[in-house]
Design a protein around this motif. Structure first.
Motif, mmCIF file in Angstrom:
data_model
loop_
_atom_site.group_PDB
_atom_site.id
_atom_site.type_symbol
_atom_site.label_atom_id
_atom_site.label_comp_id
_atom_site.label_asym_id
_atom_site.label_seq_id
_atom_site.Cartn_x
_atom_site.Cartn_y
_atom_site.Cartn_z
ATOM 1 N N GLU A 131 0.827 -1.214 0.000
ATOM 2 C CA GLU A 131 0.000 0.000 0.000
ATOM 3 C C GLU A 131 0.860 1.262 0.000
ATOM 4 O O GLU A 131 0.490 2.276 -0.598
ATOM 5 C CB GLU A 131 -0.952 -0.025 1.193
ATOM 6 N N ALA A 132 2.022 1.199 0.638
ATOM 7 C CA ALA A 132 2.951 2.335 0.600
ATOM 8 C C ALA A 132 3.475 2.548 -0.819
ATOM 9 O O ALA A 132 3.592 3.687 -1.297
ATOM 10 C CB ALA A 132 4.110 2.113 1.567
ATOM 11 N N ILE A 133 3.791 1.454 -1.501
ATOM 12 C CA ILE A 133 4.244 1.540 -2.889
ATOM 13 C C ILE A 133 3.109 2.065 -3.774
ATOM 14 O O ILE A 133 3.323 2.888 -4.671
ATOM 15 C CB ILE A 133 4.734 0.162 -3.377
ATOM 16 N N GLN A 134 1.906 1.605 -3.504
ATOM 17 C CA GLN A 134 0.727 2.068 -4.247
ATOM 18 C C GLN A 134 0.579 3.585 -4.137
ATOM 19 O O GLN A 134 0.335 4.276 -5.140
ATOM 20 C CB GLN A 134 -0.511 1.363 -3.681
ATOM 21 N N ARG A 135 0.777 4.124 -2.953
ATOM 22 C CA ARG A 135 0.679 5.577 -2.762
ATOM 23 C C ARG A 135 1.821 6.306 -3.476
ATOM 24 O O ARG A 135 1.644 7.420 -3.996
ATOM 25 C CB ARG A 135 0.685 5.909 -1.263
ATOM 26 N N TYR A 136 2.991 5.692 -3.503
ATOM 27 C CA TYR A 136 4.150 6.274 -4.192
ATOM 28 C C TYR A 136 3.845 6.443 -5.674
ATOM 29 O O TYR A 136 4.160 7.479 -6.282
ATOM 30 C CB TYR A 136 5.360 5.367 -3.975
#
Length: 393
Positions: A82-87
């Motif tokens: 999810e952190a990568i998704q936000r990135y």
């Protein structure tokens, strides 16, 4: 028992071993001279403090029965995906978390992705090239053809409309040349892949070095790319994880072969052959995307950018043709005085005690070129460039 005889088709991987041997021999024979390496492709700055703190906290959790974790999800923990998704969302790219797969590094995925493609696919790679692209296909016996990268096209080749390829490797910013594709060039690459029903394997390991807002960080910033591209990225260069090992690959749901989603194939491959990245490392990777982590990591990237600027200015002062540097930690230069790649390596080592990487080690089109990297100490980089300028000026 029979071996996979395609391994016998591999060329000896002598480049970096030869570079290391020559540098060690020179240092032993000239103990009074300080050898400076601008050839290393590994980062040299330590992990960011916020990353180290996250690793310590996660390790402590693993030592407590209440918070201990065993096998994690093969696709990666949700908090990291999810952190990568936000990135990606910061770049205007919409992904679902199920399209993101956490791995132990880009190099592994670039080889392992080949599991989901038929052996009779034709593979197109640029020359010069990161050796993993070629070697992993040679190991499986696939037909490999080459896209001609040269000074005339800025070492940014695209598939030729007269040639058919099924699997296409693109790397931007590029290793070894440091060249970076612009939006128009990537749009042409995507159009080719969609027209030929091909797949692009897009290596974005160095995207963090891009500063120009007009240059895409991701292939998915190009319309239609989610229907024809897999993107591989890594924490090695953005956060110094070369010894910590973590990366990720994006396989969009829209990417299909007939009625089959490649996302499903890659998920099946990973659940069968991969047990995931450790919880401790994934918590460290998550910290990269925190506000504090972004500031600390940008400071490290600034440091490498400053090294690159020193090398770029040195080449300009000498009137030497080069590419890379502005959006990459690599400087790819034309060897001066019509020297060959290894000839210039020896000349530089023997007369300036500076080590680089001969371009011919990355493919036949690299002959006559040379790679320098910005992944070193700033003071040593300045000194090395000064030595080169005194030698060639």
């Amino acid at each position: 028992m029979k071996i996979n005889e395609h391994y016998l088709d591999l060329k000896d991987s002598y480049l970096f071993s030869t570079v290391g041997r020559k540098a060690r021999t020179y240092a032993q024979e000239h103990p009074d001279r300080k050898v400076i390496s601008l050839g290393i492709g590994d980062v040299t700055l330590p992990l960011a403090p916020v990353v180290v703190d996250a690793m310590r906290a996660a390790a402590k959790e693993m030592g407590d029965a209440a918070t201990f974790r065993g096998y994690g999800p093969e696709q990666g923990y949700a908090f990291l995906r999810e952190a990568i998704q936000r990135y990606y969302a910061e770049r205007g790219v919409t992904l679902s978390a199920d399209e993101i797969f956490v791995s132990d590094g880009a190099k592994s995925d670039l080889g392992n992705l080949l599991d989901i493609f038929a052996l009779d696919n034709t593979v197109l790679i640029p020359d010069p090239v990161y050796p993993v692209y070629q070697d992993t296909n040679t190991m499986l016996g696939r037909q490999v053809i080459y896209a001609d990268a040269n000074a005339g096209n800025g070492f940014l080749p695209l598939p030729d409309d007269s040639v058919h390829a099924d699997v296409i490797y693109l790397c931007s910013p590029n290793n070894p040349t440091g060249a970076v594709y612009n939006r128009e060039q990537l749009t042409r690459g995507v159009a080719y892949a969609r027209r030929e029903h091909a797949v692009i394997l897009f290596d974005a390991a160095y995207e963090c070095f891009i500063r120009d807002p007009e240059i895409p960080h991701s292939i998915y910033q190009i319309e239609g790319a989610q229907e024809c591209a897999i993107e591989v990225c890594s924490f090695s260069k953005i956060a110094g994880f070369t010894g910590t090992r973590c990366g990720y690959t994006v396989v969009p749901m829209a990417l299909t072969s007939g009625d089959t989603k490649l996302n499903s194939l890659w998920l099946r491959r990973q659940t069968t052959k991969f047990n995931g990245v450790s919880y401790v490392v994934q918590k460290a990777a998550e910290a990269v995307f925190t506000p504090e982590g972004r500031v600390q990591i940008e400071t490290a990237i600034d440091y490498y950018h400053r090294n690159a600027q020193v090398m770029m200015q040195g080449m300009k002062d000498l009137g030497i043709w080069f590419t890379g540097g502005s959006a990459s930690p690599y400087i790819w230069l034309k060897c001066p005085r019509e020297m060959g790649s290894w000839e210039f390596f020896d000349f530089l080592l023997e007369n300036a005690s500076v080590v680089g990487t001969p371009g011919c080690g990355f493919g036949s089109n690299g002959e006559g070129f040379f790679r320098l990297t910005a992944f070193g100490n700033y003071e040593q980089t300045v000194e090395a460039v000064d030595r080169i300028k005194k030698l060639l000026g």
